[in-house]
Design a protein around this motif. Structure first.
Motif: not given
Length: 298
Positions: A285-293
């Motif tokens: 949850l803290l890794d921007p690379d894991r974020a999805r639209p």
């Protein structure tokens, strides 16, 4: 005499360390502070970072008075970060942001649960995560919540969204999804759509409305926690219950294999071993690379 402790160069008065806060286990306030200072600090601070905190205070333990507060409590030290948060168009609200160990220990000394929104202080109302609060209505338990969580995991995956689970620390389960920043109302609308779908596909198990009469024996999929004004128990916070239960990240294997409620009850004393074994299971949850639209509305 109240002992004075120095934490990262800040002087703190830590009071009533021998006071029993959890009579069922004999857990004292000193043991609670040790949990926050030693066991949970690194992981908890990462999830508190840059998020305004709402406190549920229970200074006399779970059987005493409980009350929510969003405003900084009287006597808040000048070095604790305060964020100006919009309450509505004409008014700003001031809330604490717990950024460091000294601030964490000052807050923990008040005897609190930590609750945070799905957005950060410098982007109010713009969510970078989504939450589903799975709340069982007796006789349903967290076992039924796990069945719903598995359905939601697959449904979210179909939209390209990963999900991560934690216990609420009470009787339910939370699913969290890392998102590319999106307005909270859009996130709420999407979460509601999935809650309605879950009720349609699992009518004997799921309800998406809060109405109490509908909930016995079913799991309420609470999508409303995504509203900008709402907060959810922060990972690793202790809860104001009979025992010092923690809102605990869990593996999908634990969710898949859960057969009894006791399997997903974790106390403060369990956290050191879990963190050593798993690390922070909610680290993604803290890794921007894991974020999805967020998927577009249909």
């Amino acid at each position: 005499m109240t002992p004075i402790t120095e934490v990262e160069g800040r002087r703190l008065a830590l009071s009533n360390l021998d006071k029993v806060l959890y009579p069922a286990t004999g857990t004292t306030k000193g043991e609670v502070l040790h949990y926050y200072a030693v066991t949970a600090a690194d992981a908890l601070l990462a999830h508190l970072h840059n998020r305004p905190v709402s406190f549920l205070r229970y200074p006399d333990g779970p059987d005493g008075q409980r009350f929510f507060t969003k405003n900084p409590p009287p006597g808040t030290p000048s070095w604790v970060r305060i964020a100006e948060v919009p309450r509505h168009a004409a008014q700003q609200n001031r809330q604490v942001v717990v950024q460091d160990l000294a601030s964490l220990m000052w807050a923990a000394n008040l005897v609190v649960e930590f609750h945070t929104p799905q957005w950060q202080a410098d982007a109010p109302g713009i969510a970078d995560r989504m939450v589903f609060d799975l709340d069982p209505g007796a006789p349903a338990t967290v076992v039924e919540c796990c069945r719903v969580a598995l359905w939601l995991r697959e449904r979210l995956a179909a939209d390209g969204l990963p999900a991560y689970g934690k216990t609420s620390g009470s009787k339910g389960l939370h699913l969290l999804v890392p998102l590319e920043p999106a307005p909270a109302d859009r996130v709420s609308a999407y979460a509601k759509r999935l809650a309605v779908e879950a009720e349609r596909d699992l009518p004997d198990l799921v309800v998406h409305r809060m109405t109490r009469a509908l909930r016995p024996g079913k799991v309420f999929v609470d999508f409303s926690q995504n509203a900008a004004a709402k907060t959810t128990a922060t990972p690793y916070t202790l809860r104001a219950g009979a025992e010092p239960t923690a809102s605990t990240p869990v593996t999908w294997a634990e969710i898949e294999d859960c057969l009894t409620p006791a399997e997903l009850v974790f106390l403060a004393a369990d956290m050191a071993g879990r963190l050593e074994r798993y690390g922070d299971l909610l680290g993604p949850l803290l890794d921007p690379d894991r974020a999805r639209p967020l998927p577009a509305a249909p």
